[in-house]
Design a protein around this motif. Structure first.
Motif, PDB file in Angstrom:
ATOM      1  N   LEU A   1       5.832   6.033   0.204  1.00  0.00           N
ATOM      2  CA  LEU A   1       6.417   4.889   0.886  1.00  0.00           C
ATOM      3  C   LEU A   1       5.434   3.751   0.691  1.00  0.00           C
ATOM      4  CD1 LEU A   1       8.634   3.728   2.845  1.00  0.00           C
ATOM      5  CD2 LEU A   1       7.024   4.244   4.701  1.00  0.00           C
ATOM      6  N   TYR A   2       5.899   2.668   0.103  1.00  0.00           N
ATOM      7  CA  TYR A   2       5.065   1.470   0.017  1.00  0.00           C
ATOM      8  C   TYR A   2       5.263   0.659   1.284  1.00  0.00           C
ATOM      9  CZ  TYR A   2       3.379   1.831  -4.770  1.00  0.00           C
ATOM     10  OH  TYR A   2       2.713   2.225  -5.912  1.00  0.00           O
ATOM     11  N   VAL A   3       4.148   0.279   1.894  1.00  0.00           N
ATOM     12  CA  VAL A   3       4.183  -0.513   3.125  1.00  0.00           C
ATOM     13  C   VAL A   3       3.574  -1.879   2.838  1.00  0.00           C
ATOM     14  CG1 VAL A   3       3.477  -0.643   5.545  1.00  0.00           C
ATOM     15  CG2 VAL A   3       3.973   1.585   4.504  1.00  0.00           C
ATOM     16  N   GLY A   4       4.300  -2.926   3.198  1.00  0.00           N
ATOM     17  CA  GLY A   4       3.789  -4.287   3.059  1.00  0.00           C
ATOM     18  C   GLY A   4       3.024  -4.656   4.315  1.00  0.00           C
ATOM     19  N   MET A   5       1.727  -4.849   4.175  1.00  0.00           N
ATOM     20  CA  MET A   5       0.878  -5.153   5.331  1.00  0.00           C
ATOM     21  C   MET A   5       0.458  -6.620   5.328  1.00  0.00           C
ATOM     22  SD  MET A   5       0.542  -2.336   7.089  1.00  0.00           S
ATOM     23  CE  MET A   5      -0.870  -2.639   8.151  1.00  0.00           C
ATOM     24  N   PHE A   6       0.514  -7.218   6.514  1.00  0.00           N
ATOM     25  CA  PHE A   6       0.046  -8.588   6.712  1.00  0.00           C
ATOM     26  C   PHE A   6      -0.495  -8.694   8.132  1.00  0.00           C
ATOM     27  CE2 PHE A   6       0.958 -12.919   8.307  1.00  0.00           C
ATOM     28  CZ  PHE A   6       0.017 -13.591   7.549  1.00  0.00           C
ATOM     29  N   ASN A   7      -1.697  -9.229   8.249  1.00  0.00           N
ATOM     30  CA  ASN A   7      -2.319  -9.370   9.579  1.00  0.00           C
ATOM     31  C   ASN A   7      -2.380  -8.039  10.319  1.00  0.00           C
ATOM     32  OD1 ASN A   7      -3.107 -11.995   9.499  1.00  0.00           O
ATOM     33  ND2 ASN A   7      -1.528 -12.766  10.874  1.00  0.00           N
ATOM     34  N   ASP A   8      -2.689  -6.987   9.589  1.00  0.00           N
ATOM     35  CA  ASP A   8      -2.851  -5.651  10.172  1.00  0.00           C
ATOM     36  C   ASP A   8      -1.557  -5.086  10.753  1.00  0.00           C
ATOM     37  OD1 ASP A   8      -4.662  -3.542  10.461  1.00  0.00           O
ATOM     38  OD2 ASP A   8      -5.033  -3.994  12.566  1.00  0.00           O
ATOM     39  N   LYS A   9      -0.411  -5.582  10.252  1.00  0.00           N
ATOM     40  CA  LYS A   9       0.884  -5.083  10.726  1.00  0.00           C
ATOM     41  C   LYS A   9       1.804  -4.834   9.536  1.00  0.00           C
ATOM     42  CE  LYS A   9       0.872  -7.381  15.222  1.00  0.00           C
ATOM     43  NZ  LYS A   9      -0.472  -7.928  15.157  1.00  0.00           N
TER      44      LYS A   9
ATOM     45  N   ILE B   1       0.846  -1.192   0.000  1.00  0.00           N
ATOM     46  CA  ILE B   1       0.000   0.000   0.000  1.00  0.00           C
ATOM     47  C   ILE B   1       0.882   1.243   0.000  1.00  0.00           C
ATOM     48  CG2 ILE B   1      -1.813   1.242   1.240  1.00  0.00           C
ATOM     49  CD1 ILE B   1      -2.494  -1.537   2.545  1.00  0.00           C
ATOM     50  N   ALA B   2       0.631   2.139  -0.961  1.00  0.00           N
ATOM     51  CA  ALA B   2       1.402   3.383  -1.061  1.00  0.00           C
ATOM     52  C   ALA B   2       0.799   4.421  -0.116  1.00  0.00           C
ATOM     53  CB  ALA B   2       1.379   3.898  -2.491  1.00  0.00           C
ATOM     54  N   ILE B   3       1.665   5.022   0.693  1.00  0.00           N
ATOM     55  CA  ILE B   3       1.203   6.093   1.584  1.00  0.00           C
ATOM     56  C   ILE B   3       2.052   7.336   1.362  1.00  0.00           C
ATOM     57  CG2 ILE B   3       0.351   4.473   3.342  1.00  0.00           C
ATOM     58  CD1 ILE B   3       2.852   5.217   5.035  1.00  0.00           C
ATOM     59  N   ASN B   4       1.498   8.495   1.686  1.00  0.00           N
ATOM     60  CA  ASN B   4       2.270   9.745   1.643  1.00  0.00           C
ATOM     61  C   ASN B   4       2.111  10.509   2.960  1.00  0.00           C
ATOM     62  OD1 ASN B   4      -0.314  10.640   1.401  1.00  0.00           O
ATOM     63  ND2 ASN B   4      -0.037  11.657  -0.575  1.00  0.00           N
ATOM     64  N   ASP B   5       1.835   9.727   4.010  1.00  0.00           N
ATOM     65  CA  ASP B   5       1.677  10.300   5.345  1.00  0.00           C
ATOM     66  C   ASP B   5       1.851   9.173   6.354  1.00  0.00           C
ATOM     67  OD1 ASP B   5       0.814  11.418   7.747  1.00  0.00           O
ATOM     68  OD2 ASP B   5      -0.788  12.572   6.799  1.00  0.00           O
ATOM     69  N   LEU B   6       2.719   9.368   7.332  1.00  0.00           N
ATOM     70  CA  LEU B   6       2.975   8.316   8.322  1.00  0.00           C
ATOM     71  C   LEU B   6       1.827   8.133   9.304  1.00  0.00           C
ATOM     72  CD1 LEU B   6       6.777   8.858   9.050  1.00  0.00           C
ATOM     73  CD2 LEU B   6       5.707   7.072   7.659  1.00  0.00           C
ATOM     74  N   THR B   7       0.812   8.995   9.207  1.00  0.00           N
ATOM     75  CA  THR B   7      -0.379   8.809  10.037  1.00  0.00           C
ATOM     76  C   THR B   7      -1.512   8.153   9.242  1.00  0.00           C
ATOM     77  OG1 THR B   7      -1.247  11.014   9.536  1.00  0.00           O
ATOM     78  CG2 THR B   7       0.210  10.818  11.449  1.00  0.00           C
ATOM     79  N   ALA B   8      -1.201   7.632   8.061  1.00  0.00           N
ATOM     80  CA  ALA B   8      -2.217   6.962   7.233  1.00  0.00           C
ATOM     81  C   ALA B   8      -2.851   5.819   8.027  1.00  0.00           C
ATOM     82  CB  ALA B   8      -1.578   6.424   5.953  1.00  0.00           C
ATOM     83  N   PRO B   9      -4.153   5.637   7.884  1.00  0.00           N
ATOM     84  CA  PRO B   9      -4.852   4.620   8.691  1.00  0.00           C
ATOM     85  C   PRO B   9      -4.713   3.195   8.135  1.00  0.00           C
ATOM     86  CG  PRO B   9      -6.416   5.770   7.297  1.00  0.00           C
ATOM     87  CD  PRO B   9      -5.071   6.413   7.054  1.00  0.00           C
ATOM     88  N   LEU B  10      -3.482   2.711   8.065  1.00  0.00           N
ATOM     89  CA  LEU B  10      -3.255   1.355   7.551  1.00  0.00           C
ATOM     90  C   LEU B  10      -3.596   0.289   8.588  1.00  0.00           C
ATOM     91  CD1 LEU B  10       0.052   1.436   5.465  1.00  0.00           C
ATOM     92  CD2 LEU B  10      -2.287   1.797   4.744  1.00  0.00           C
ATOM     93  N   ILE B  11      -3.305   0.594   9.850  1.00  0.00           N
ATOM     94  CA  ILE B  11      -3.591  -0.352  10.923  1.00  0.00           C
ATOM     95  C   ILE B  11      -5.046  -0.140  11.350  1.00  0.00           C
ATOM     96  CG2 ILE B  11      -2.956  -1.083  13.257  1.00  0.00           C
ATOM     97  CD1 ILE B  11      -0.107  -0.077  12.656  1.00  0.00           C
ATOM     98  N   LYS B  12      -5.852  -1.171  11.187  1.00  0.00           N
ATOM     99  CA  LYS B  12      -7.288  -1.031  11.438  1.00  0.00           C
ATOM    100  C   LYS B  12      -7.605  -0.769  12.907  1.00  0.00           C
ATOM    101  CE  LYS B  12      -8.221  -3.984   7.535  1.00  0.00           C
ATOM    102  NZ  LYS B  12      -8.380  -5.359   7.124  1.00  0.00           N
ATOM    103  N   LYS B  13      -6.882  -1.429  13.790  1.00  0.00           N
ATOM    104  CA  LYS B  13      -7.123  -1.253  15.228  1.00  0.00           C
ATOM    105  C   LYS B  13      -5.815  -0.878  15.925  1.00  0.00           C
ATOM    106  CE  LYS B  13     -10.948  -4.533  15.317  1.00  0.00           C
ATOM    107  NZ  LYS B  13     -11.464  -5.797  15.877  1.00  0.00           N
ATOM    108  N   PRO B  14      -5.361   0.358  15.740  1.00  0.00           N
ATOM    109  CA  PRO B  14      -4.085   0.756  16.368  1.00  0.00           C
ATOM    110  C   PRO B  14      -4.198   0.784  17.888  1.00  0.00           C
ATOM    111  CG  PRO B  14      -5.176   2.649  15.377  1.00  0.00           C
ATOM    112  CD  PRO B  14      -5.988   1.460  15.000  1.00  0.00           C
ATOM    113  N   ALA B  15      -3.128   0.358  18.540  1.00  0.00           N
ATOM    114  CA  ALA B  15      -3.103   0.355  20.006  1.00  0.00           C
ATOM    115  C   ALA B  15      -2.732   1.734  20.546  1.00  0.00           C
ATOM    116  CB  ALA B  15      -2.103  -0.690  20.503  1.00  0.00           C
ATOM    117  N   ARG B  16      -2.095   2.552  19.703  1.00  0.00           N
ATOM    118  CA  ARG B  16      -1.706   3.905  20.112  1.00  0.00           C
ATOM    119  C   ARG B  16      -1.725   4.812  18.894  1.00  0.00           C
ATOM    120  NH1 ARG B  16       1.644  -0.016  20.396  1.00  0.00           N
ATOM    121  NH2 ARG B  16       3.572  -0.023  19.223  1.00  0.00           N
TER     122      ARG B  16
END
Length: 196
Positions: free
Chosen positions: A115-123, A62-77
């Motif tokens: 920044l492309y982020v490789g996501m698996f299991n919400d991480k 997933i390509a993001i252009n912001d480190l606060t992008a909501p990639l993690i569905k249930k963030p702990a912080r």
């Protein structure tokens, strides 16, 4: 090598002769094993070798252009994505510190880079910077990292192929792989230039 080899499964057949397996089979095996493919020999079909890539899991790039992008569905912080990405780079001896890489990436965001982020299991388990240096239809790929627990399982090759596919859909025709590992993957799978 055919890029289909990193998508899911490879069946490699070879002919037996009186002296064992052919040279072609040996070359295929060594090339695949280099990228972390797992080798299975069937006792029932001795002339078939099966290679399964560790990246059969549903990896997303997933390509993001912001480190606060909501990639993690249930963030702990609040800043969990940025923290996890920094830890990912900190665990990689082949890259600068996580803080240094993310500062470079954040500066790139201001100029429309991704920044492309490789996501698996919400991480996030992989990441790579994708930069437009002003060259027509070209992208520079740099700062590839993969979570330590996923190294040696061909996640890096699968991830780079996903990034390649996403950028080609946007019209990119050529890539400039800066990191040695990215260059090796893209050279082996003939991904540096898009074939017409």
């Amino acid at each position: 090598m055919n890029t289909k080899g990193i998508d899911a499964l490879i069946i490699a057949k070879w002919c037996h002769n009186g002296y064992g397996r052919t040279l072609k089979h040996a070359l295929i095996c060594s090339s695949l094993l280099k990228y972390g493919f797992k080798y299975y020999q069937s006792p029932f079909y001795p002339n078939i070798a099966r290679f399964e890539v560790g990246a059969i899991m549903p990896l997303e790039a997933i390509a993001i252009n912001d480190l606060t992008a909501p990639l993690i569905k249930k963030p702990a912080r609040k800043n969990e994505l940025a923290e996890r990405l920094q830890a990912l780079y900190d665990s990689d001896d082949s890259q600068p510190s996580g803080e240094e890489v993310l500062n470079i990436i954040k500066q790139g965001f201001k100029r429309g880079q991704y920044l492309y982020v490789g996501m698996f299991n919400d991480k996030p388990i992989a990441a790579v910077g994708c930069f437009d240096d002003g060259q027509t239809d070209s992208r520079r790929l740099q700062y590839l990292t993969v979570h330590p627990q996923n190294k040696g399982r061909a996640i890096d090759a699968k991830f780079i192929k996903l990034v390649y596919d996403a950028e080609v859909k946007k019209g990119v025709r050529q890539f400039v792989p800066v990191d040695r590992d990215i260059h090796q993957i893209m050279s082996d799978y003939e991904l540096i230039r898009v074939k017409d």
